[in-house]
Design an enzyme around this catalytic site. Structure first.
Site, mmCIF file in Angstrom:
data_model
loop_
_atom_site.group_PDB
_atom_site.id
_atom_site.type_symbol
_atom_site.label_atom_id
_atom_site.label_comp_id
_atom_site.label_asym_id
_atom_site.label_seq_id
_atom_site.Cartn_x
_atom_site.Cartn_y
_atom_site.Cartn_z
ATOM 1 N N GLY A 144 0.833 -1.206 0.000
ATOM 2 C CA GLY A 144 0.000 0.000 0.000
ATOM 3 C C GLY A 144 0.863 1.249 0.000
ATOM 4 O O GLY A 144 0.527 2.254 0.616
ATOM 5 N N ALA A 145 1.976 1.181 -0.723
ATOM 6 C CA ALA A 145 2.979 2.249 -0.666
ATOM 7 C C ALA A 145 2.843 3.248 -1.810
ATOM 8 O O ALA A 145 3.705 4.088 -2.027
ATOM 9 C CB ALA A 145 4.386 1.642 -0.647
ATOM 10 N N ARG B 142 0.745 5.654 -2.019
ATOM 11 C CA ARG B 142 0.381 6.996 -1.540
ATOM 12 C C ARG B 142 0.328 6.959 -0.010
ATOM 13 O O ARG B 142 0.596 5.923 0.608
ATOM 14 C CB ARG B 142 -0.977 7.426 -2.118
ATOM 15 C CG ARG B 142 -2.146 6.621 -1.575
ATOM 16 C CD ARG B 142 -3.482 7.125 -2.105
ATOM 17 N NE ARG B 142 -4.575 6.673 -1.251
ATOM 18 C CZ ARG B 142 -5.864 6.880 -1.485
ATOM 19 N NH1 ARG B 142 -6.220 7.513 -2.589
ATOM 20 N NH2 ARG B 142 -6.784 6.459 -0.645
ATOM 21 N N VAL C 11 -2.822 -7.458 -2.204
ATOM 22 C CA VAL C 11 -2.400 -8.313 -1.084
ATOM 23 C C VAL C 11 -3.447 -9.353 -0.688
ATOM 24 O O VAL C 11 -3.128 -10.332 -0.012
ATOM 25 C CB VAL C 11 -2.008 -7.475 0.163
ATOM 26 C CG1 VAL C 11 -0.786 -6.617 -0.112
ATOM 27 C CG2 VAL C 11 -3.180 -6.632 0.668
ATOM 28 N N ASN D 241 1.203 -2.437 5.300
ATOM 29 C CA ASN D 241 0.522 -1.143 5.485
ATOM 30 C C ASN D 241 -0.786 -1.051 4.698
ATOM 31 O O ASN D 241 -1.655 -0.260 5.068
ATOM 32 C CB ASN D 241 1.493 -0.022 5.070
ATOM 33 C CG ASN D 241 0.788 1.288 4.838
ATOM 34 O OD1 ASN D 241 0.498 2.016 5.793
ATOM 35 N ND2 ASN D 241 0.466 1.602 3.585
ATOM 36 N N SER E 203 -4.337 -0.083 14.090
ATOM 37 C CA SER E 203 -5.035 1.202 14.302
ATOM 38 C C SER E 203 -5.549 1.262 15.731
ATOM 39 O O SER E 203 -5.877 0.221 16.317
ATOM 40 C CB SER E 203 -6.224 1.311 13.339
ATOM 41 O OG SER E 203 -7.058 2.382 13.722
ATOM 42 N N TYR F 198 -13.710 -2.710 10.192
ATOM 43 C CA TYR F 198 -12.327 -2.194 10.270
ATOM 44 C C TYR F 198 -11.712 -2.516 11.638
ATOM 45 O O TYR F 198 -10.567 -2.969 11.734
ATOM 46 C CB TYR F 198 -12.381 -0.681 10.039
ATOM 47 C CG TYR F 198 -11.050 0.021 9.956
ATOM 48 C CD1 TYR F 198 -10.245 -0.094 8.819
ATOM 49 C CD2 TYR F 198 -10.606 0.838 10.993
ATOM 50 C CE1 TYR F 198 -9.033 0.579 8.734
ATOM 51 C CE2 TYR F 198 -9.395 1.514 10.913
ATOM 52 C CZ TYR F 198 -8.608 1.386 9.776
ATOM 53 O OH TYR F 198 -7.410 2.048 9.699
ATOM 54 N N ALA G 12 -12.509 -4.939 13.651
ATOM 55 C CA ALA G 12 -12.245 -6.382 13.732
ATOM 56 C C ALA G 12 -10.966 -6.731 12.971
ATOM 57 O O ALA G 12 -10.139 -7.526 13.438
ATOM 58 C CB ALA G 12 -13.429 -7.170 13.174
ATOM 59 N N ILE H 90 -4.420 10.087 11.362
ATOM 60 C CA ILE H 90 -3.264 10.555 10.581
ATOM 61 C C ILE H 90 -3.768 11.276 9.330
ATOM 62 O O ILE H 90 -4.666 10.768 8.645
ATOM 63 C CB ILE H 90 -2.381 9.348 10.152
ATOM 64 C CG1 ILE H 90 -1.978 8.481 11.374
ATOM 65 C CG2 ILE H 90 -1.166 9.826 9.363
ATOM 66 C CD1 ILE H 90 -1.118 9.150 12.419
HETATM 67 P P1 NAI Z 1 -4.604 5.379 1.920
HETATM 68 O O1 NAI Z 1 -5.976 5.002 1.504
HETATM 69 O O2 NAI Z 1 -4.172 6.778 1.701
HETATM 70 O O3 NAI Z 1 -3.521 4.407 1.266
HETATM 71 C C1 NAI Z 1 -3.725 3.031 1.232
HETATM 72 C C2 NAI Z 1 -2.944 2.434 0.075
HETATM 73 O O4 NAI Z 1 -3.204 1.023 0.078
HETATM 74 C C3 NAI Z 1 -3.376 2.977 -1.288
HETATM 75 O O5 NAI Z 1 -2.243 3.310 -2.057
HETATM 76 C C4 NAI Z 1 -4.134 1.805 -1.906
HETATM 77 O O6 NAI Z 1 -4.042 1.734 -3.331
HETATM 78 C C5 NAI Z 1 -3.449 0.611 -1.246
HETATM 79 N N1 NAI Z 1 -4.283 -0.590 -1.276
HETATM 80 C C6 NAI Z 1 -5.619 -0.684 -1.063
HETATM 81 N N2 NAI Z 1 -6.032 -1.945 -1.225
HETATM 82 C C7 NAI Z 1 -4.928 -2.682 -1.547
HETATM 83 C C8 NAI Z 1 -4.718 -4.044 -1.840
HETATM 84 N N3 NAI Z 1 -5.721 -4.923 -1.859
HETATM 85 N N4 NAI Z 1 -3.453 -4.461 -2.108
HETATM 86 C C9 NAI Z 1 -2.420 -3.573 -2.116
HETATM 87 N N5 NAI Z 1 -2.580 -2.264 -1.863
HETATM 88 C C10 NAI Z 1 -3.815 -1.824 -1.574
HETATM 89 O O7 NAI Z 1 -4.528 4.999 3.472
HETATM 90 P P2 NAI Z 1 -3.539 5.525 4.629
HETATM 91 O O8 NAI Z 1 -4.259 6.516 5.450
HETATM 92 O O9 NAI Z 1 -2.234 5.852 4.068
HETATM 93 O O10 NAI Z 1 -3.465 4.210 5.521
HETATM 94 C C11 NAI Z 1 -2.398 3.291 5.475
HETATM 95 C C12 NAI Z 1 -2.590 2.262 6.588
HETATM 96 O O11 NAI Z 1 -2.649 2.941 7.839
HETATM 97 C C13 NAI Z 1 -3.891 1.470 6.473
HETATM 98 O O12 NAI Z 1 -3.669 0.147 6.890
HETATM 99 C C14 NAI Z 1 -4.803 2.171 7.448
HETATM 100 O O13 NAI Z 1 -5.811 1.317 7.931
HETATM 101 C C15 NAI Z 1 -3.817 2.548 8.540
HETATM 102 N N6 NAI Z 1 -4.250 3.632 9.385
HETATM 103 C C16 NAI Z 1 -4.520 4.859 8.886
HETATM 104 C C17 NAI Z 1 -4.937 5.869 9.722
HETATM 105 C C18 NAI Z 1 -5.236 7.231 9.245
HETATM 106 O O14 NAI Z 1 -5.727 8.044 10.063
HETATM 107 N N7 NAI Z 1 -4.980 7.562 8.002
HETATM 108 C C19 NAI Z 1 -5.095 5.637 11.170
HETATM 109 C C20 NAI Z 1 -4.793 4.309 11.583
HETATM 110 C C21 NAI Z 1 -4.378 3.347 10.723
#
Ligand code: NAI
Length: 249
Positions: A13-14, A16, A64, A90, A142, A155, A157, A188
């Protein structure tokens, strides 16, 4: 402080958000980074930024949630570099809804990507780390997995599942020099949270003792600690990176 020269990292998930910030931080400390994302354009952009910073990178399209696809992607990374030292799980999504309205597909998608995705990557990559007798696994959970949240039962769970998974993997793989830890970010600033209405964001901000949202760099700093020599005696832990949010509940 955290020399990662000669290390290869895989970050899911890198393309963005937080995953991109983690990748750039790892590269900033000397690691080469395999950038995995279902969104290949985003992954290529991140890889380009890493190369501009003078480190090696490869962008790999990877969902993934699909075990066979993860196997192929890891094979591709191991064709590029002969060892994976660091894995950061991630990739994650939200499909929020109140329980009574939550559809089966909303439940399934979140569990499959967040939890099963973490299982798929970890199982396949640690098989290799196990043989090398070295590895650093960091799973992005999280605070919601610890606190629960209205409209996020799926989420919560998935993230609580990641925490239990992290600890079990830590116990299984410690004898082989592989550590497994989780980070529990709070709120975040990222594309995932930017879509929330301003009033919801303001409500969230008031619940954070440090009075601000976190950044991807805040989370990346904890990753750097866990994967560097500084964190070598830490395993099976959940480190909150939330401005104090979890203690304020
Ligand atoms: P985001 O939505 O900005 O980025 C997530 C990335 O994961 C995207 O690039 C997307 O294309 C990719 N992705 C989605 N489904 C995928 C899959 N099946 N296989 C591979 N890549 C996939 O999310 P963000 O905010 O950067 O979050 C990253 C991690 O941090 C997530 O696990 C999220 O649950 C966790 N998190 C985020 C928080 C926040 O406040 N933003 C707080 C707590 C946890």
């Amino acid at each position: 402080m955290t020399g990662l020269n000669g290390n290869t990292a895989v970050v899911t998930g890198a393309g963005r958000g937080i995953g991109r910030d983690i990748s750039l931080a790892l590269a900033g400390c000397g690691a080469d980074v395999a950038v995995l994302d279902v969104d290949i354009e985003g992954a290529k952009e991140t890889a380009g930024l890493i190369e501009e910073a003078g480190r090696g990178s490869i962008a790999v399209k990877c969902n993934v949630a699909e075990y066979a696809e993860v196997q192929d992607c890891v094979k591709e990374v191991l064709g590029w570099r002969d060892q994976i030292h660091i894995l950061v799980n991630n990739a994650g999504i939200t499909r929020d809804n109140l329980l009574l309205r939550m559809r089966e597909d909303e439940w399934d998608a979140v569990i499959r990507i967040n939890l099963t995705g973490t299982f798929n990557m970890t199982k396949i990559v640690t098989k290799h780390m196990f043989k090398k007798r070295f590895g650093r696994v960091v799973n992005i959970a999280s605070v919601i997995g610890q606190m629960g949240n209205v409209g996020q039962s799926n989420y919560a769970a998935s993230k609580a599942g990641i925490i239990g998974f992290t600890k079990s993997v830590a116990k299984e793989l410690a004898p082989r020099g592989v550590t497994s830890n989780a980070i529990a970010p709070g709120f975040i600033d990222s594309p995932m949270t930017a879509v929330l209405p301003e009033d919801v964001q303001e409500q969230m901000r008031r619940k954070i003792p440090l009075g601000r949202f976190g950044t991807g760099s805040d989370v990346a700093n904890v990753v750097l600690f866990l994967v560097s020599e500084l964190g070598e005696y830490v395993t099976g832990q959940v480190i909150n990176c939330d401005g104090g949010m979890v203690m304020a509940r």
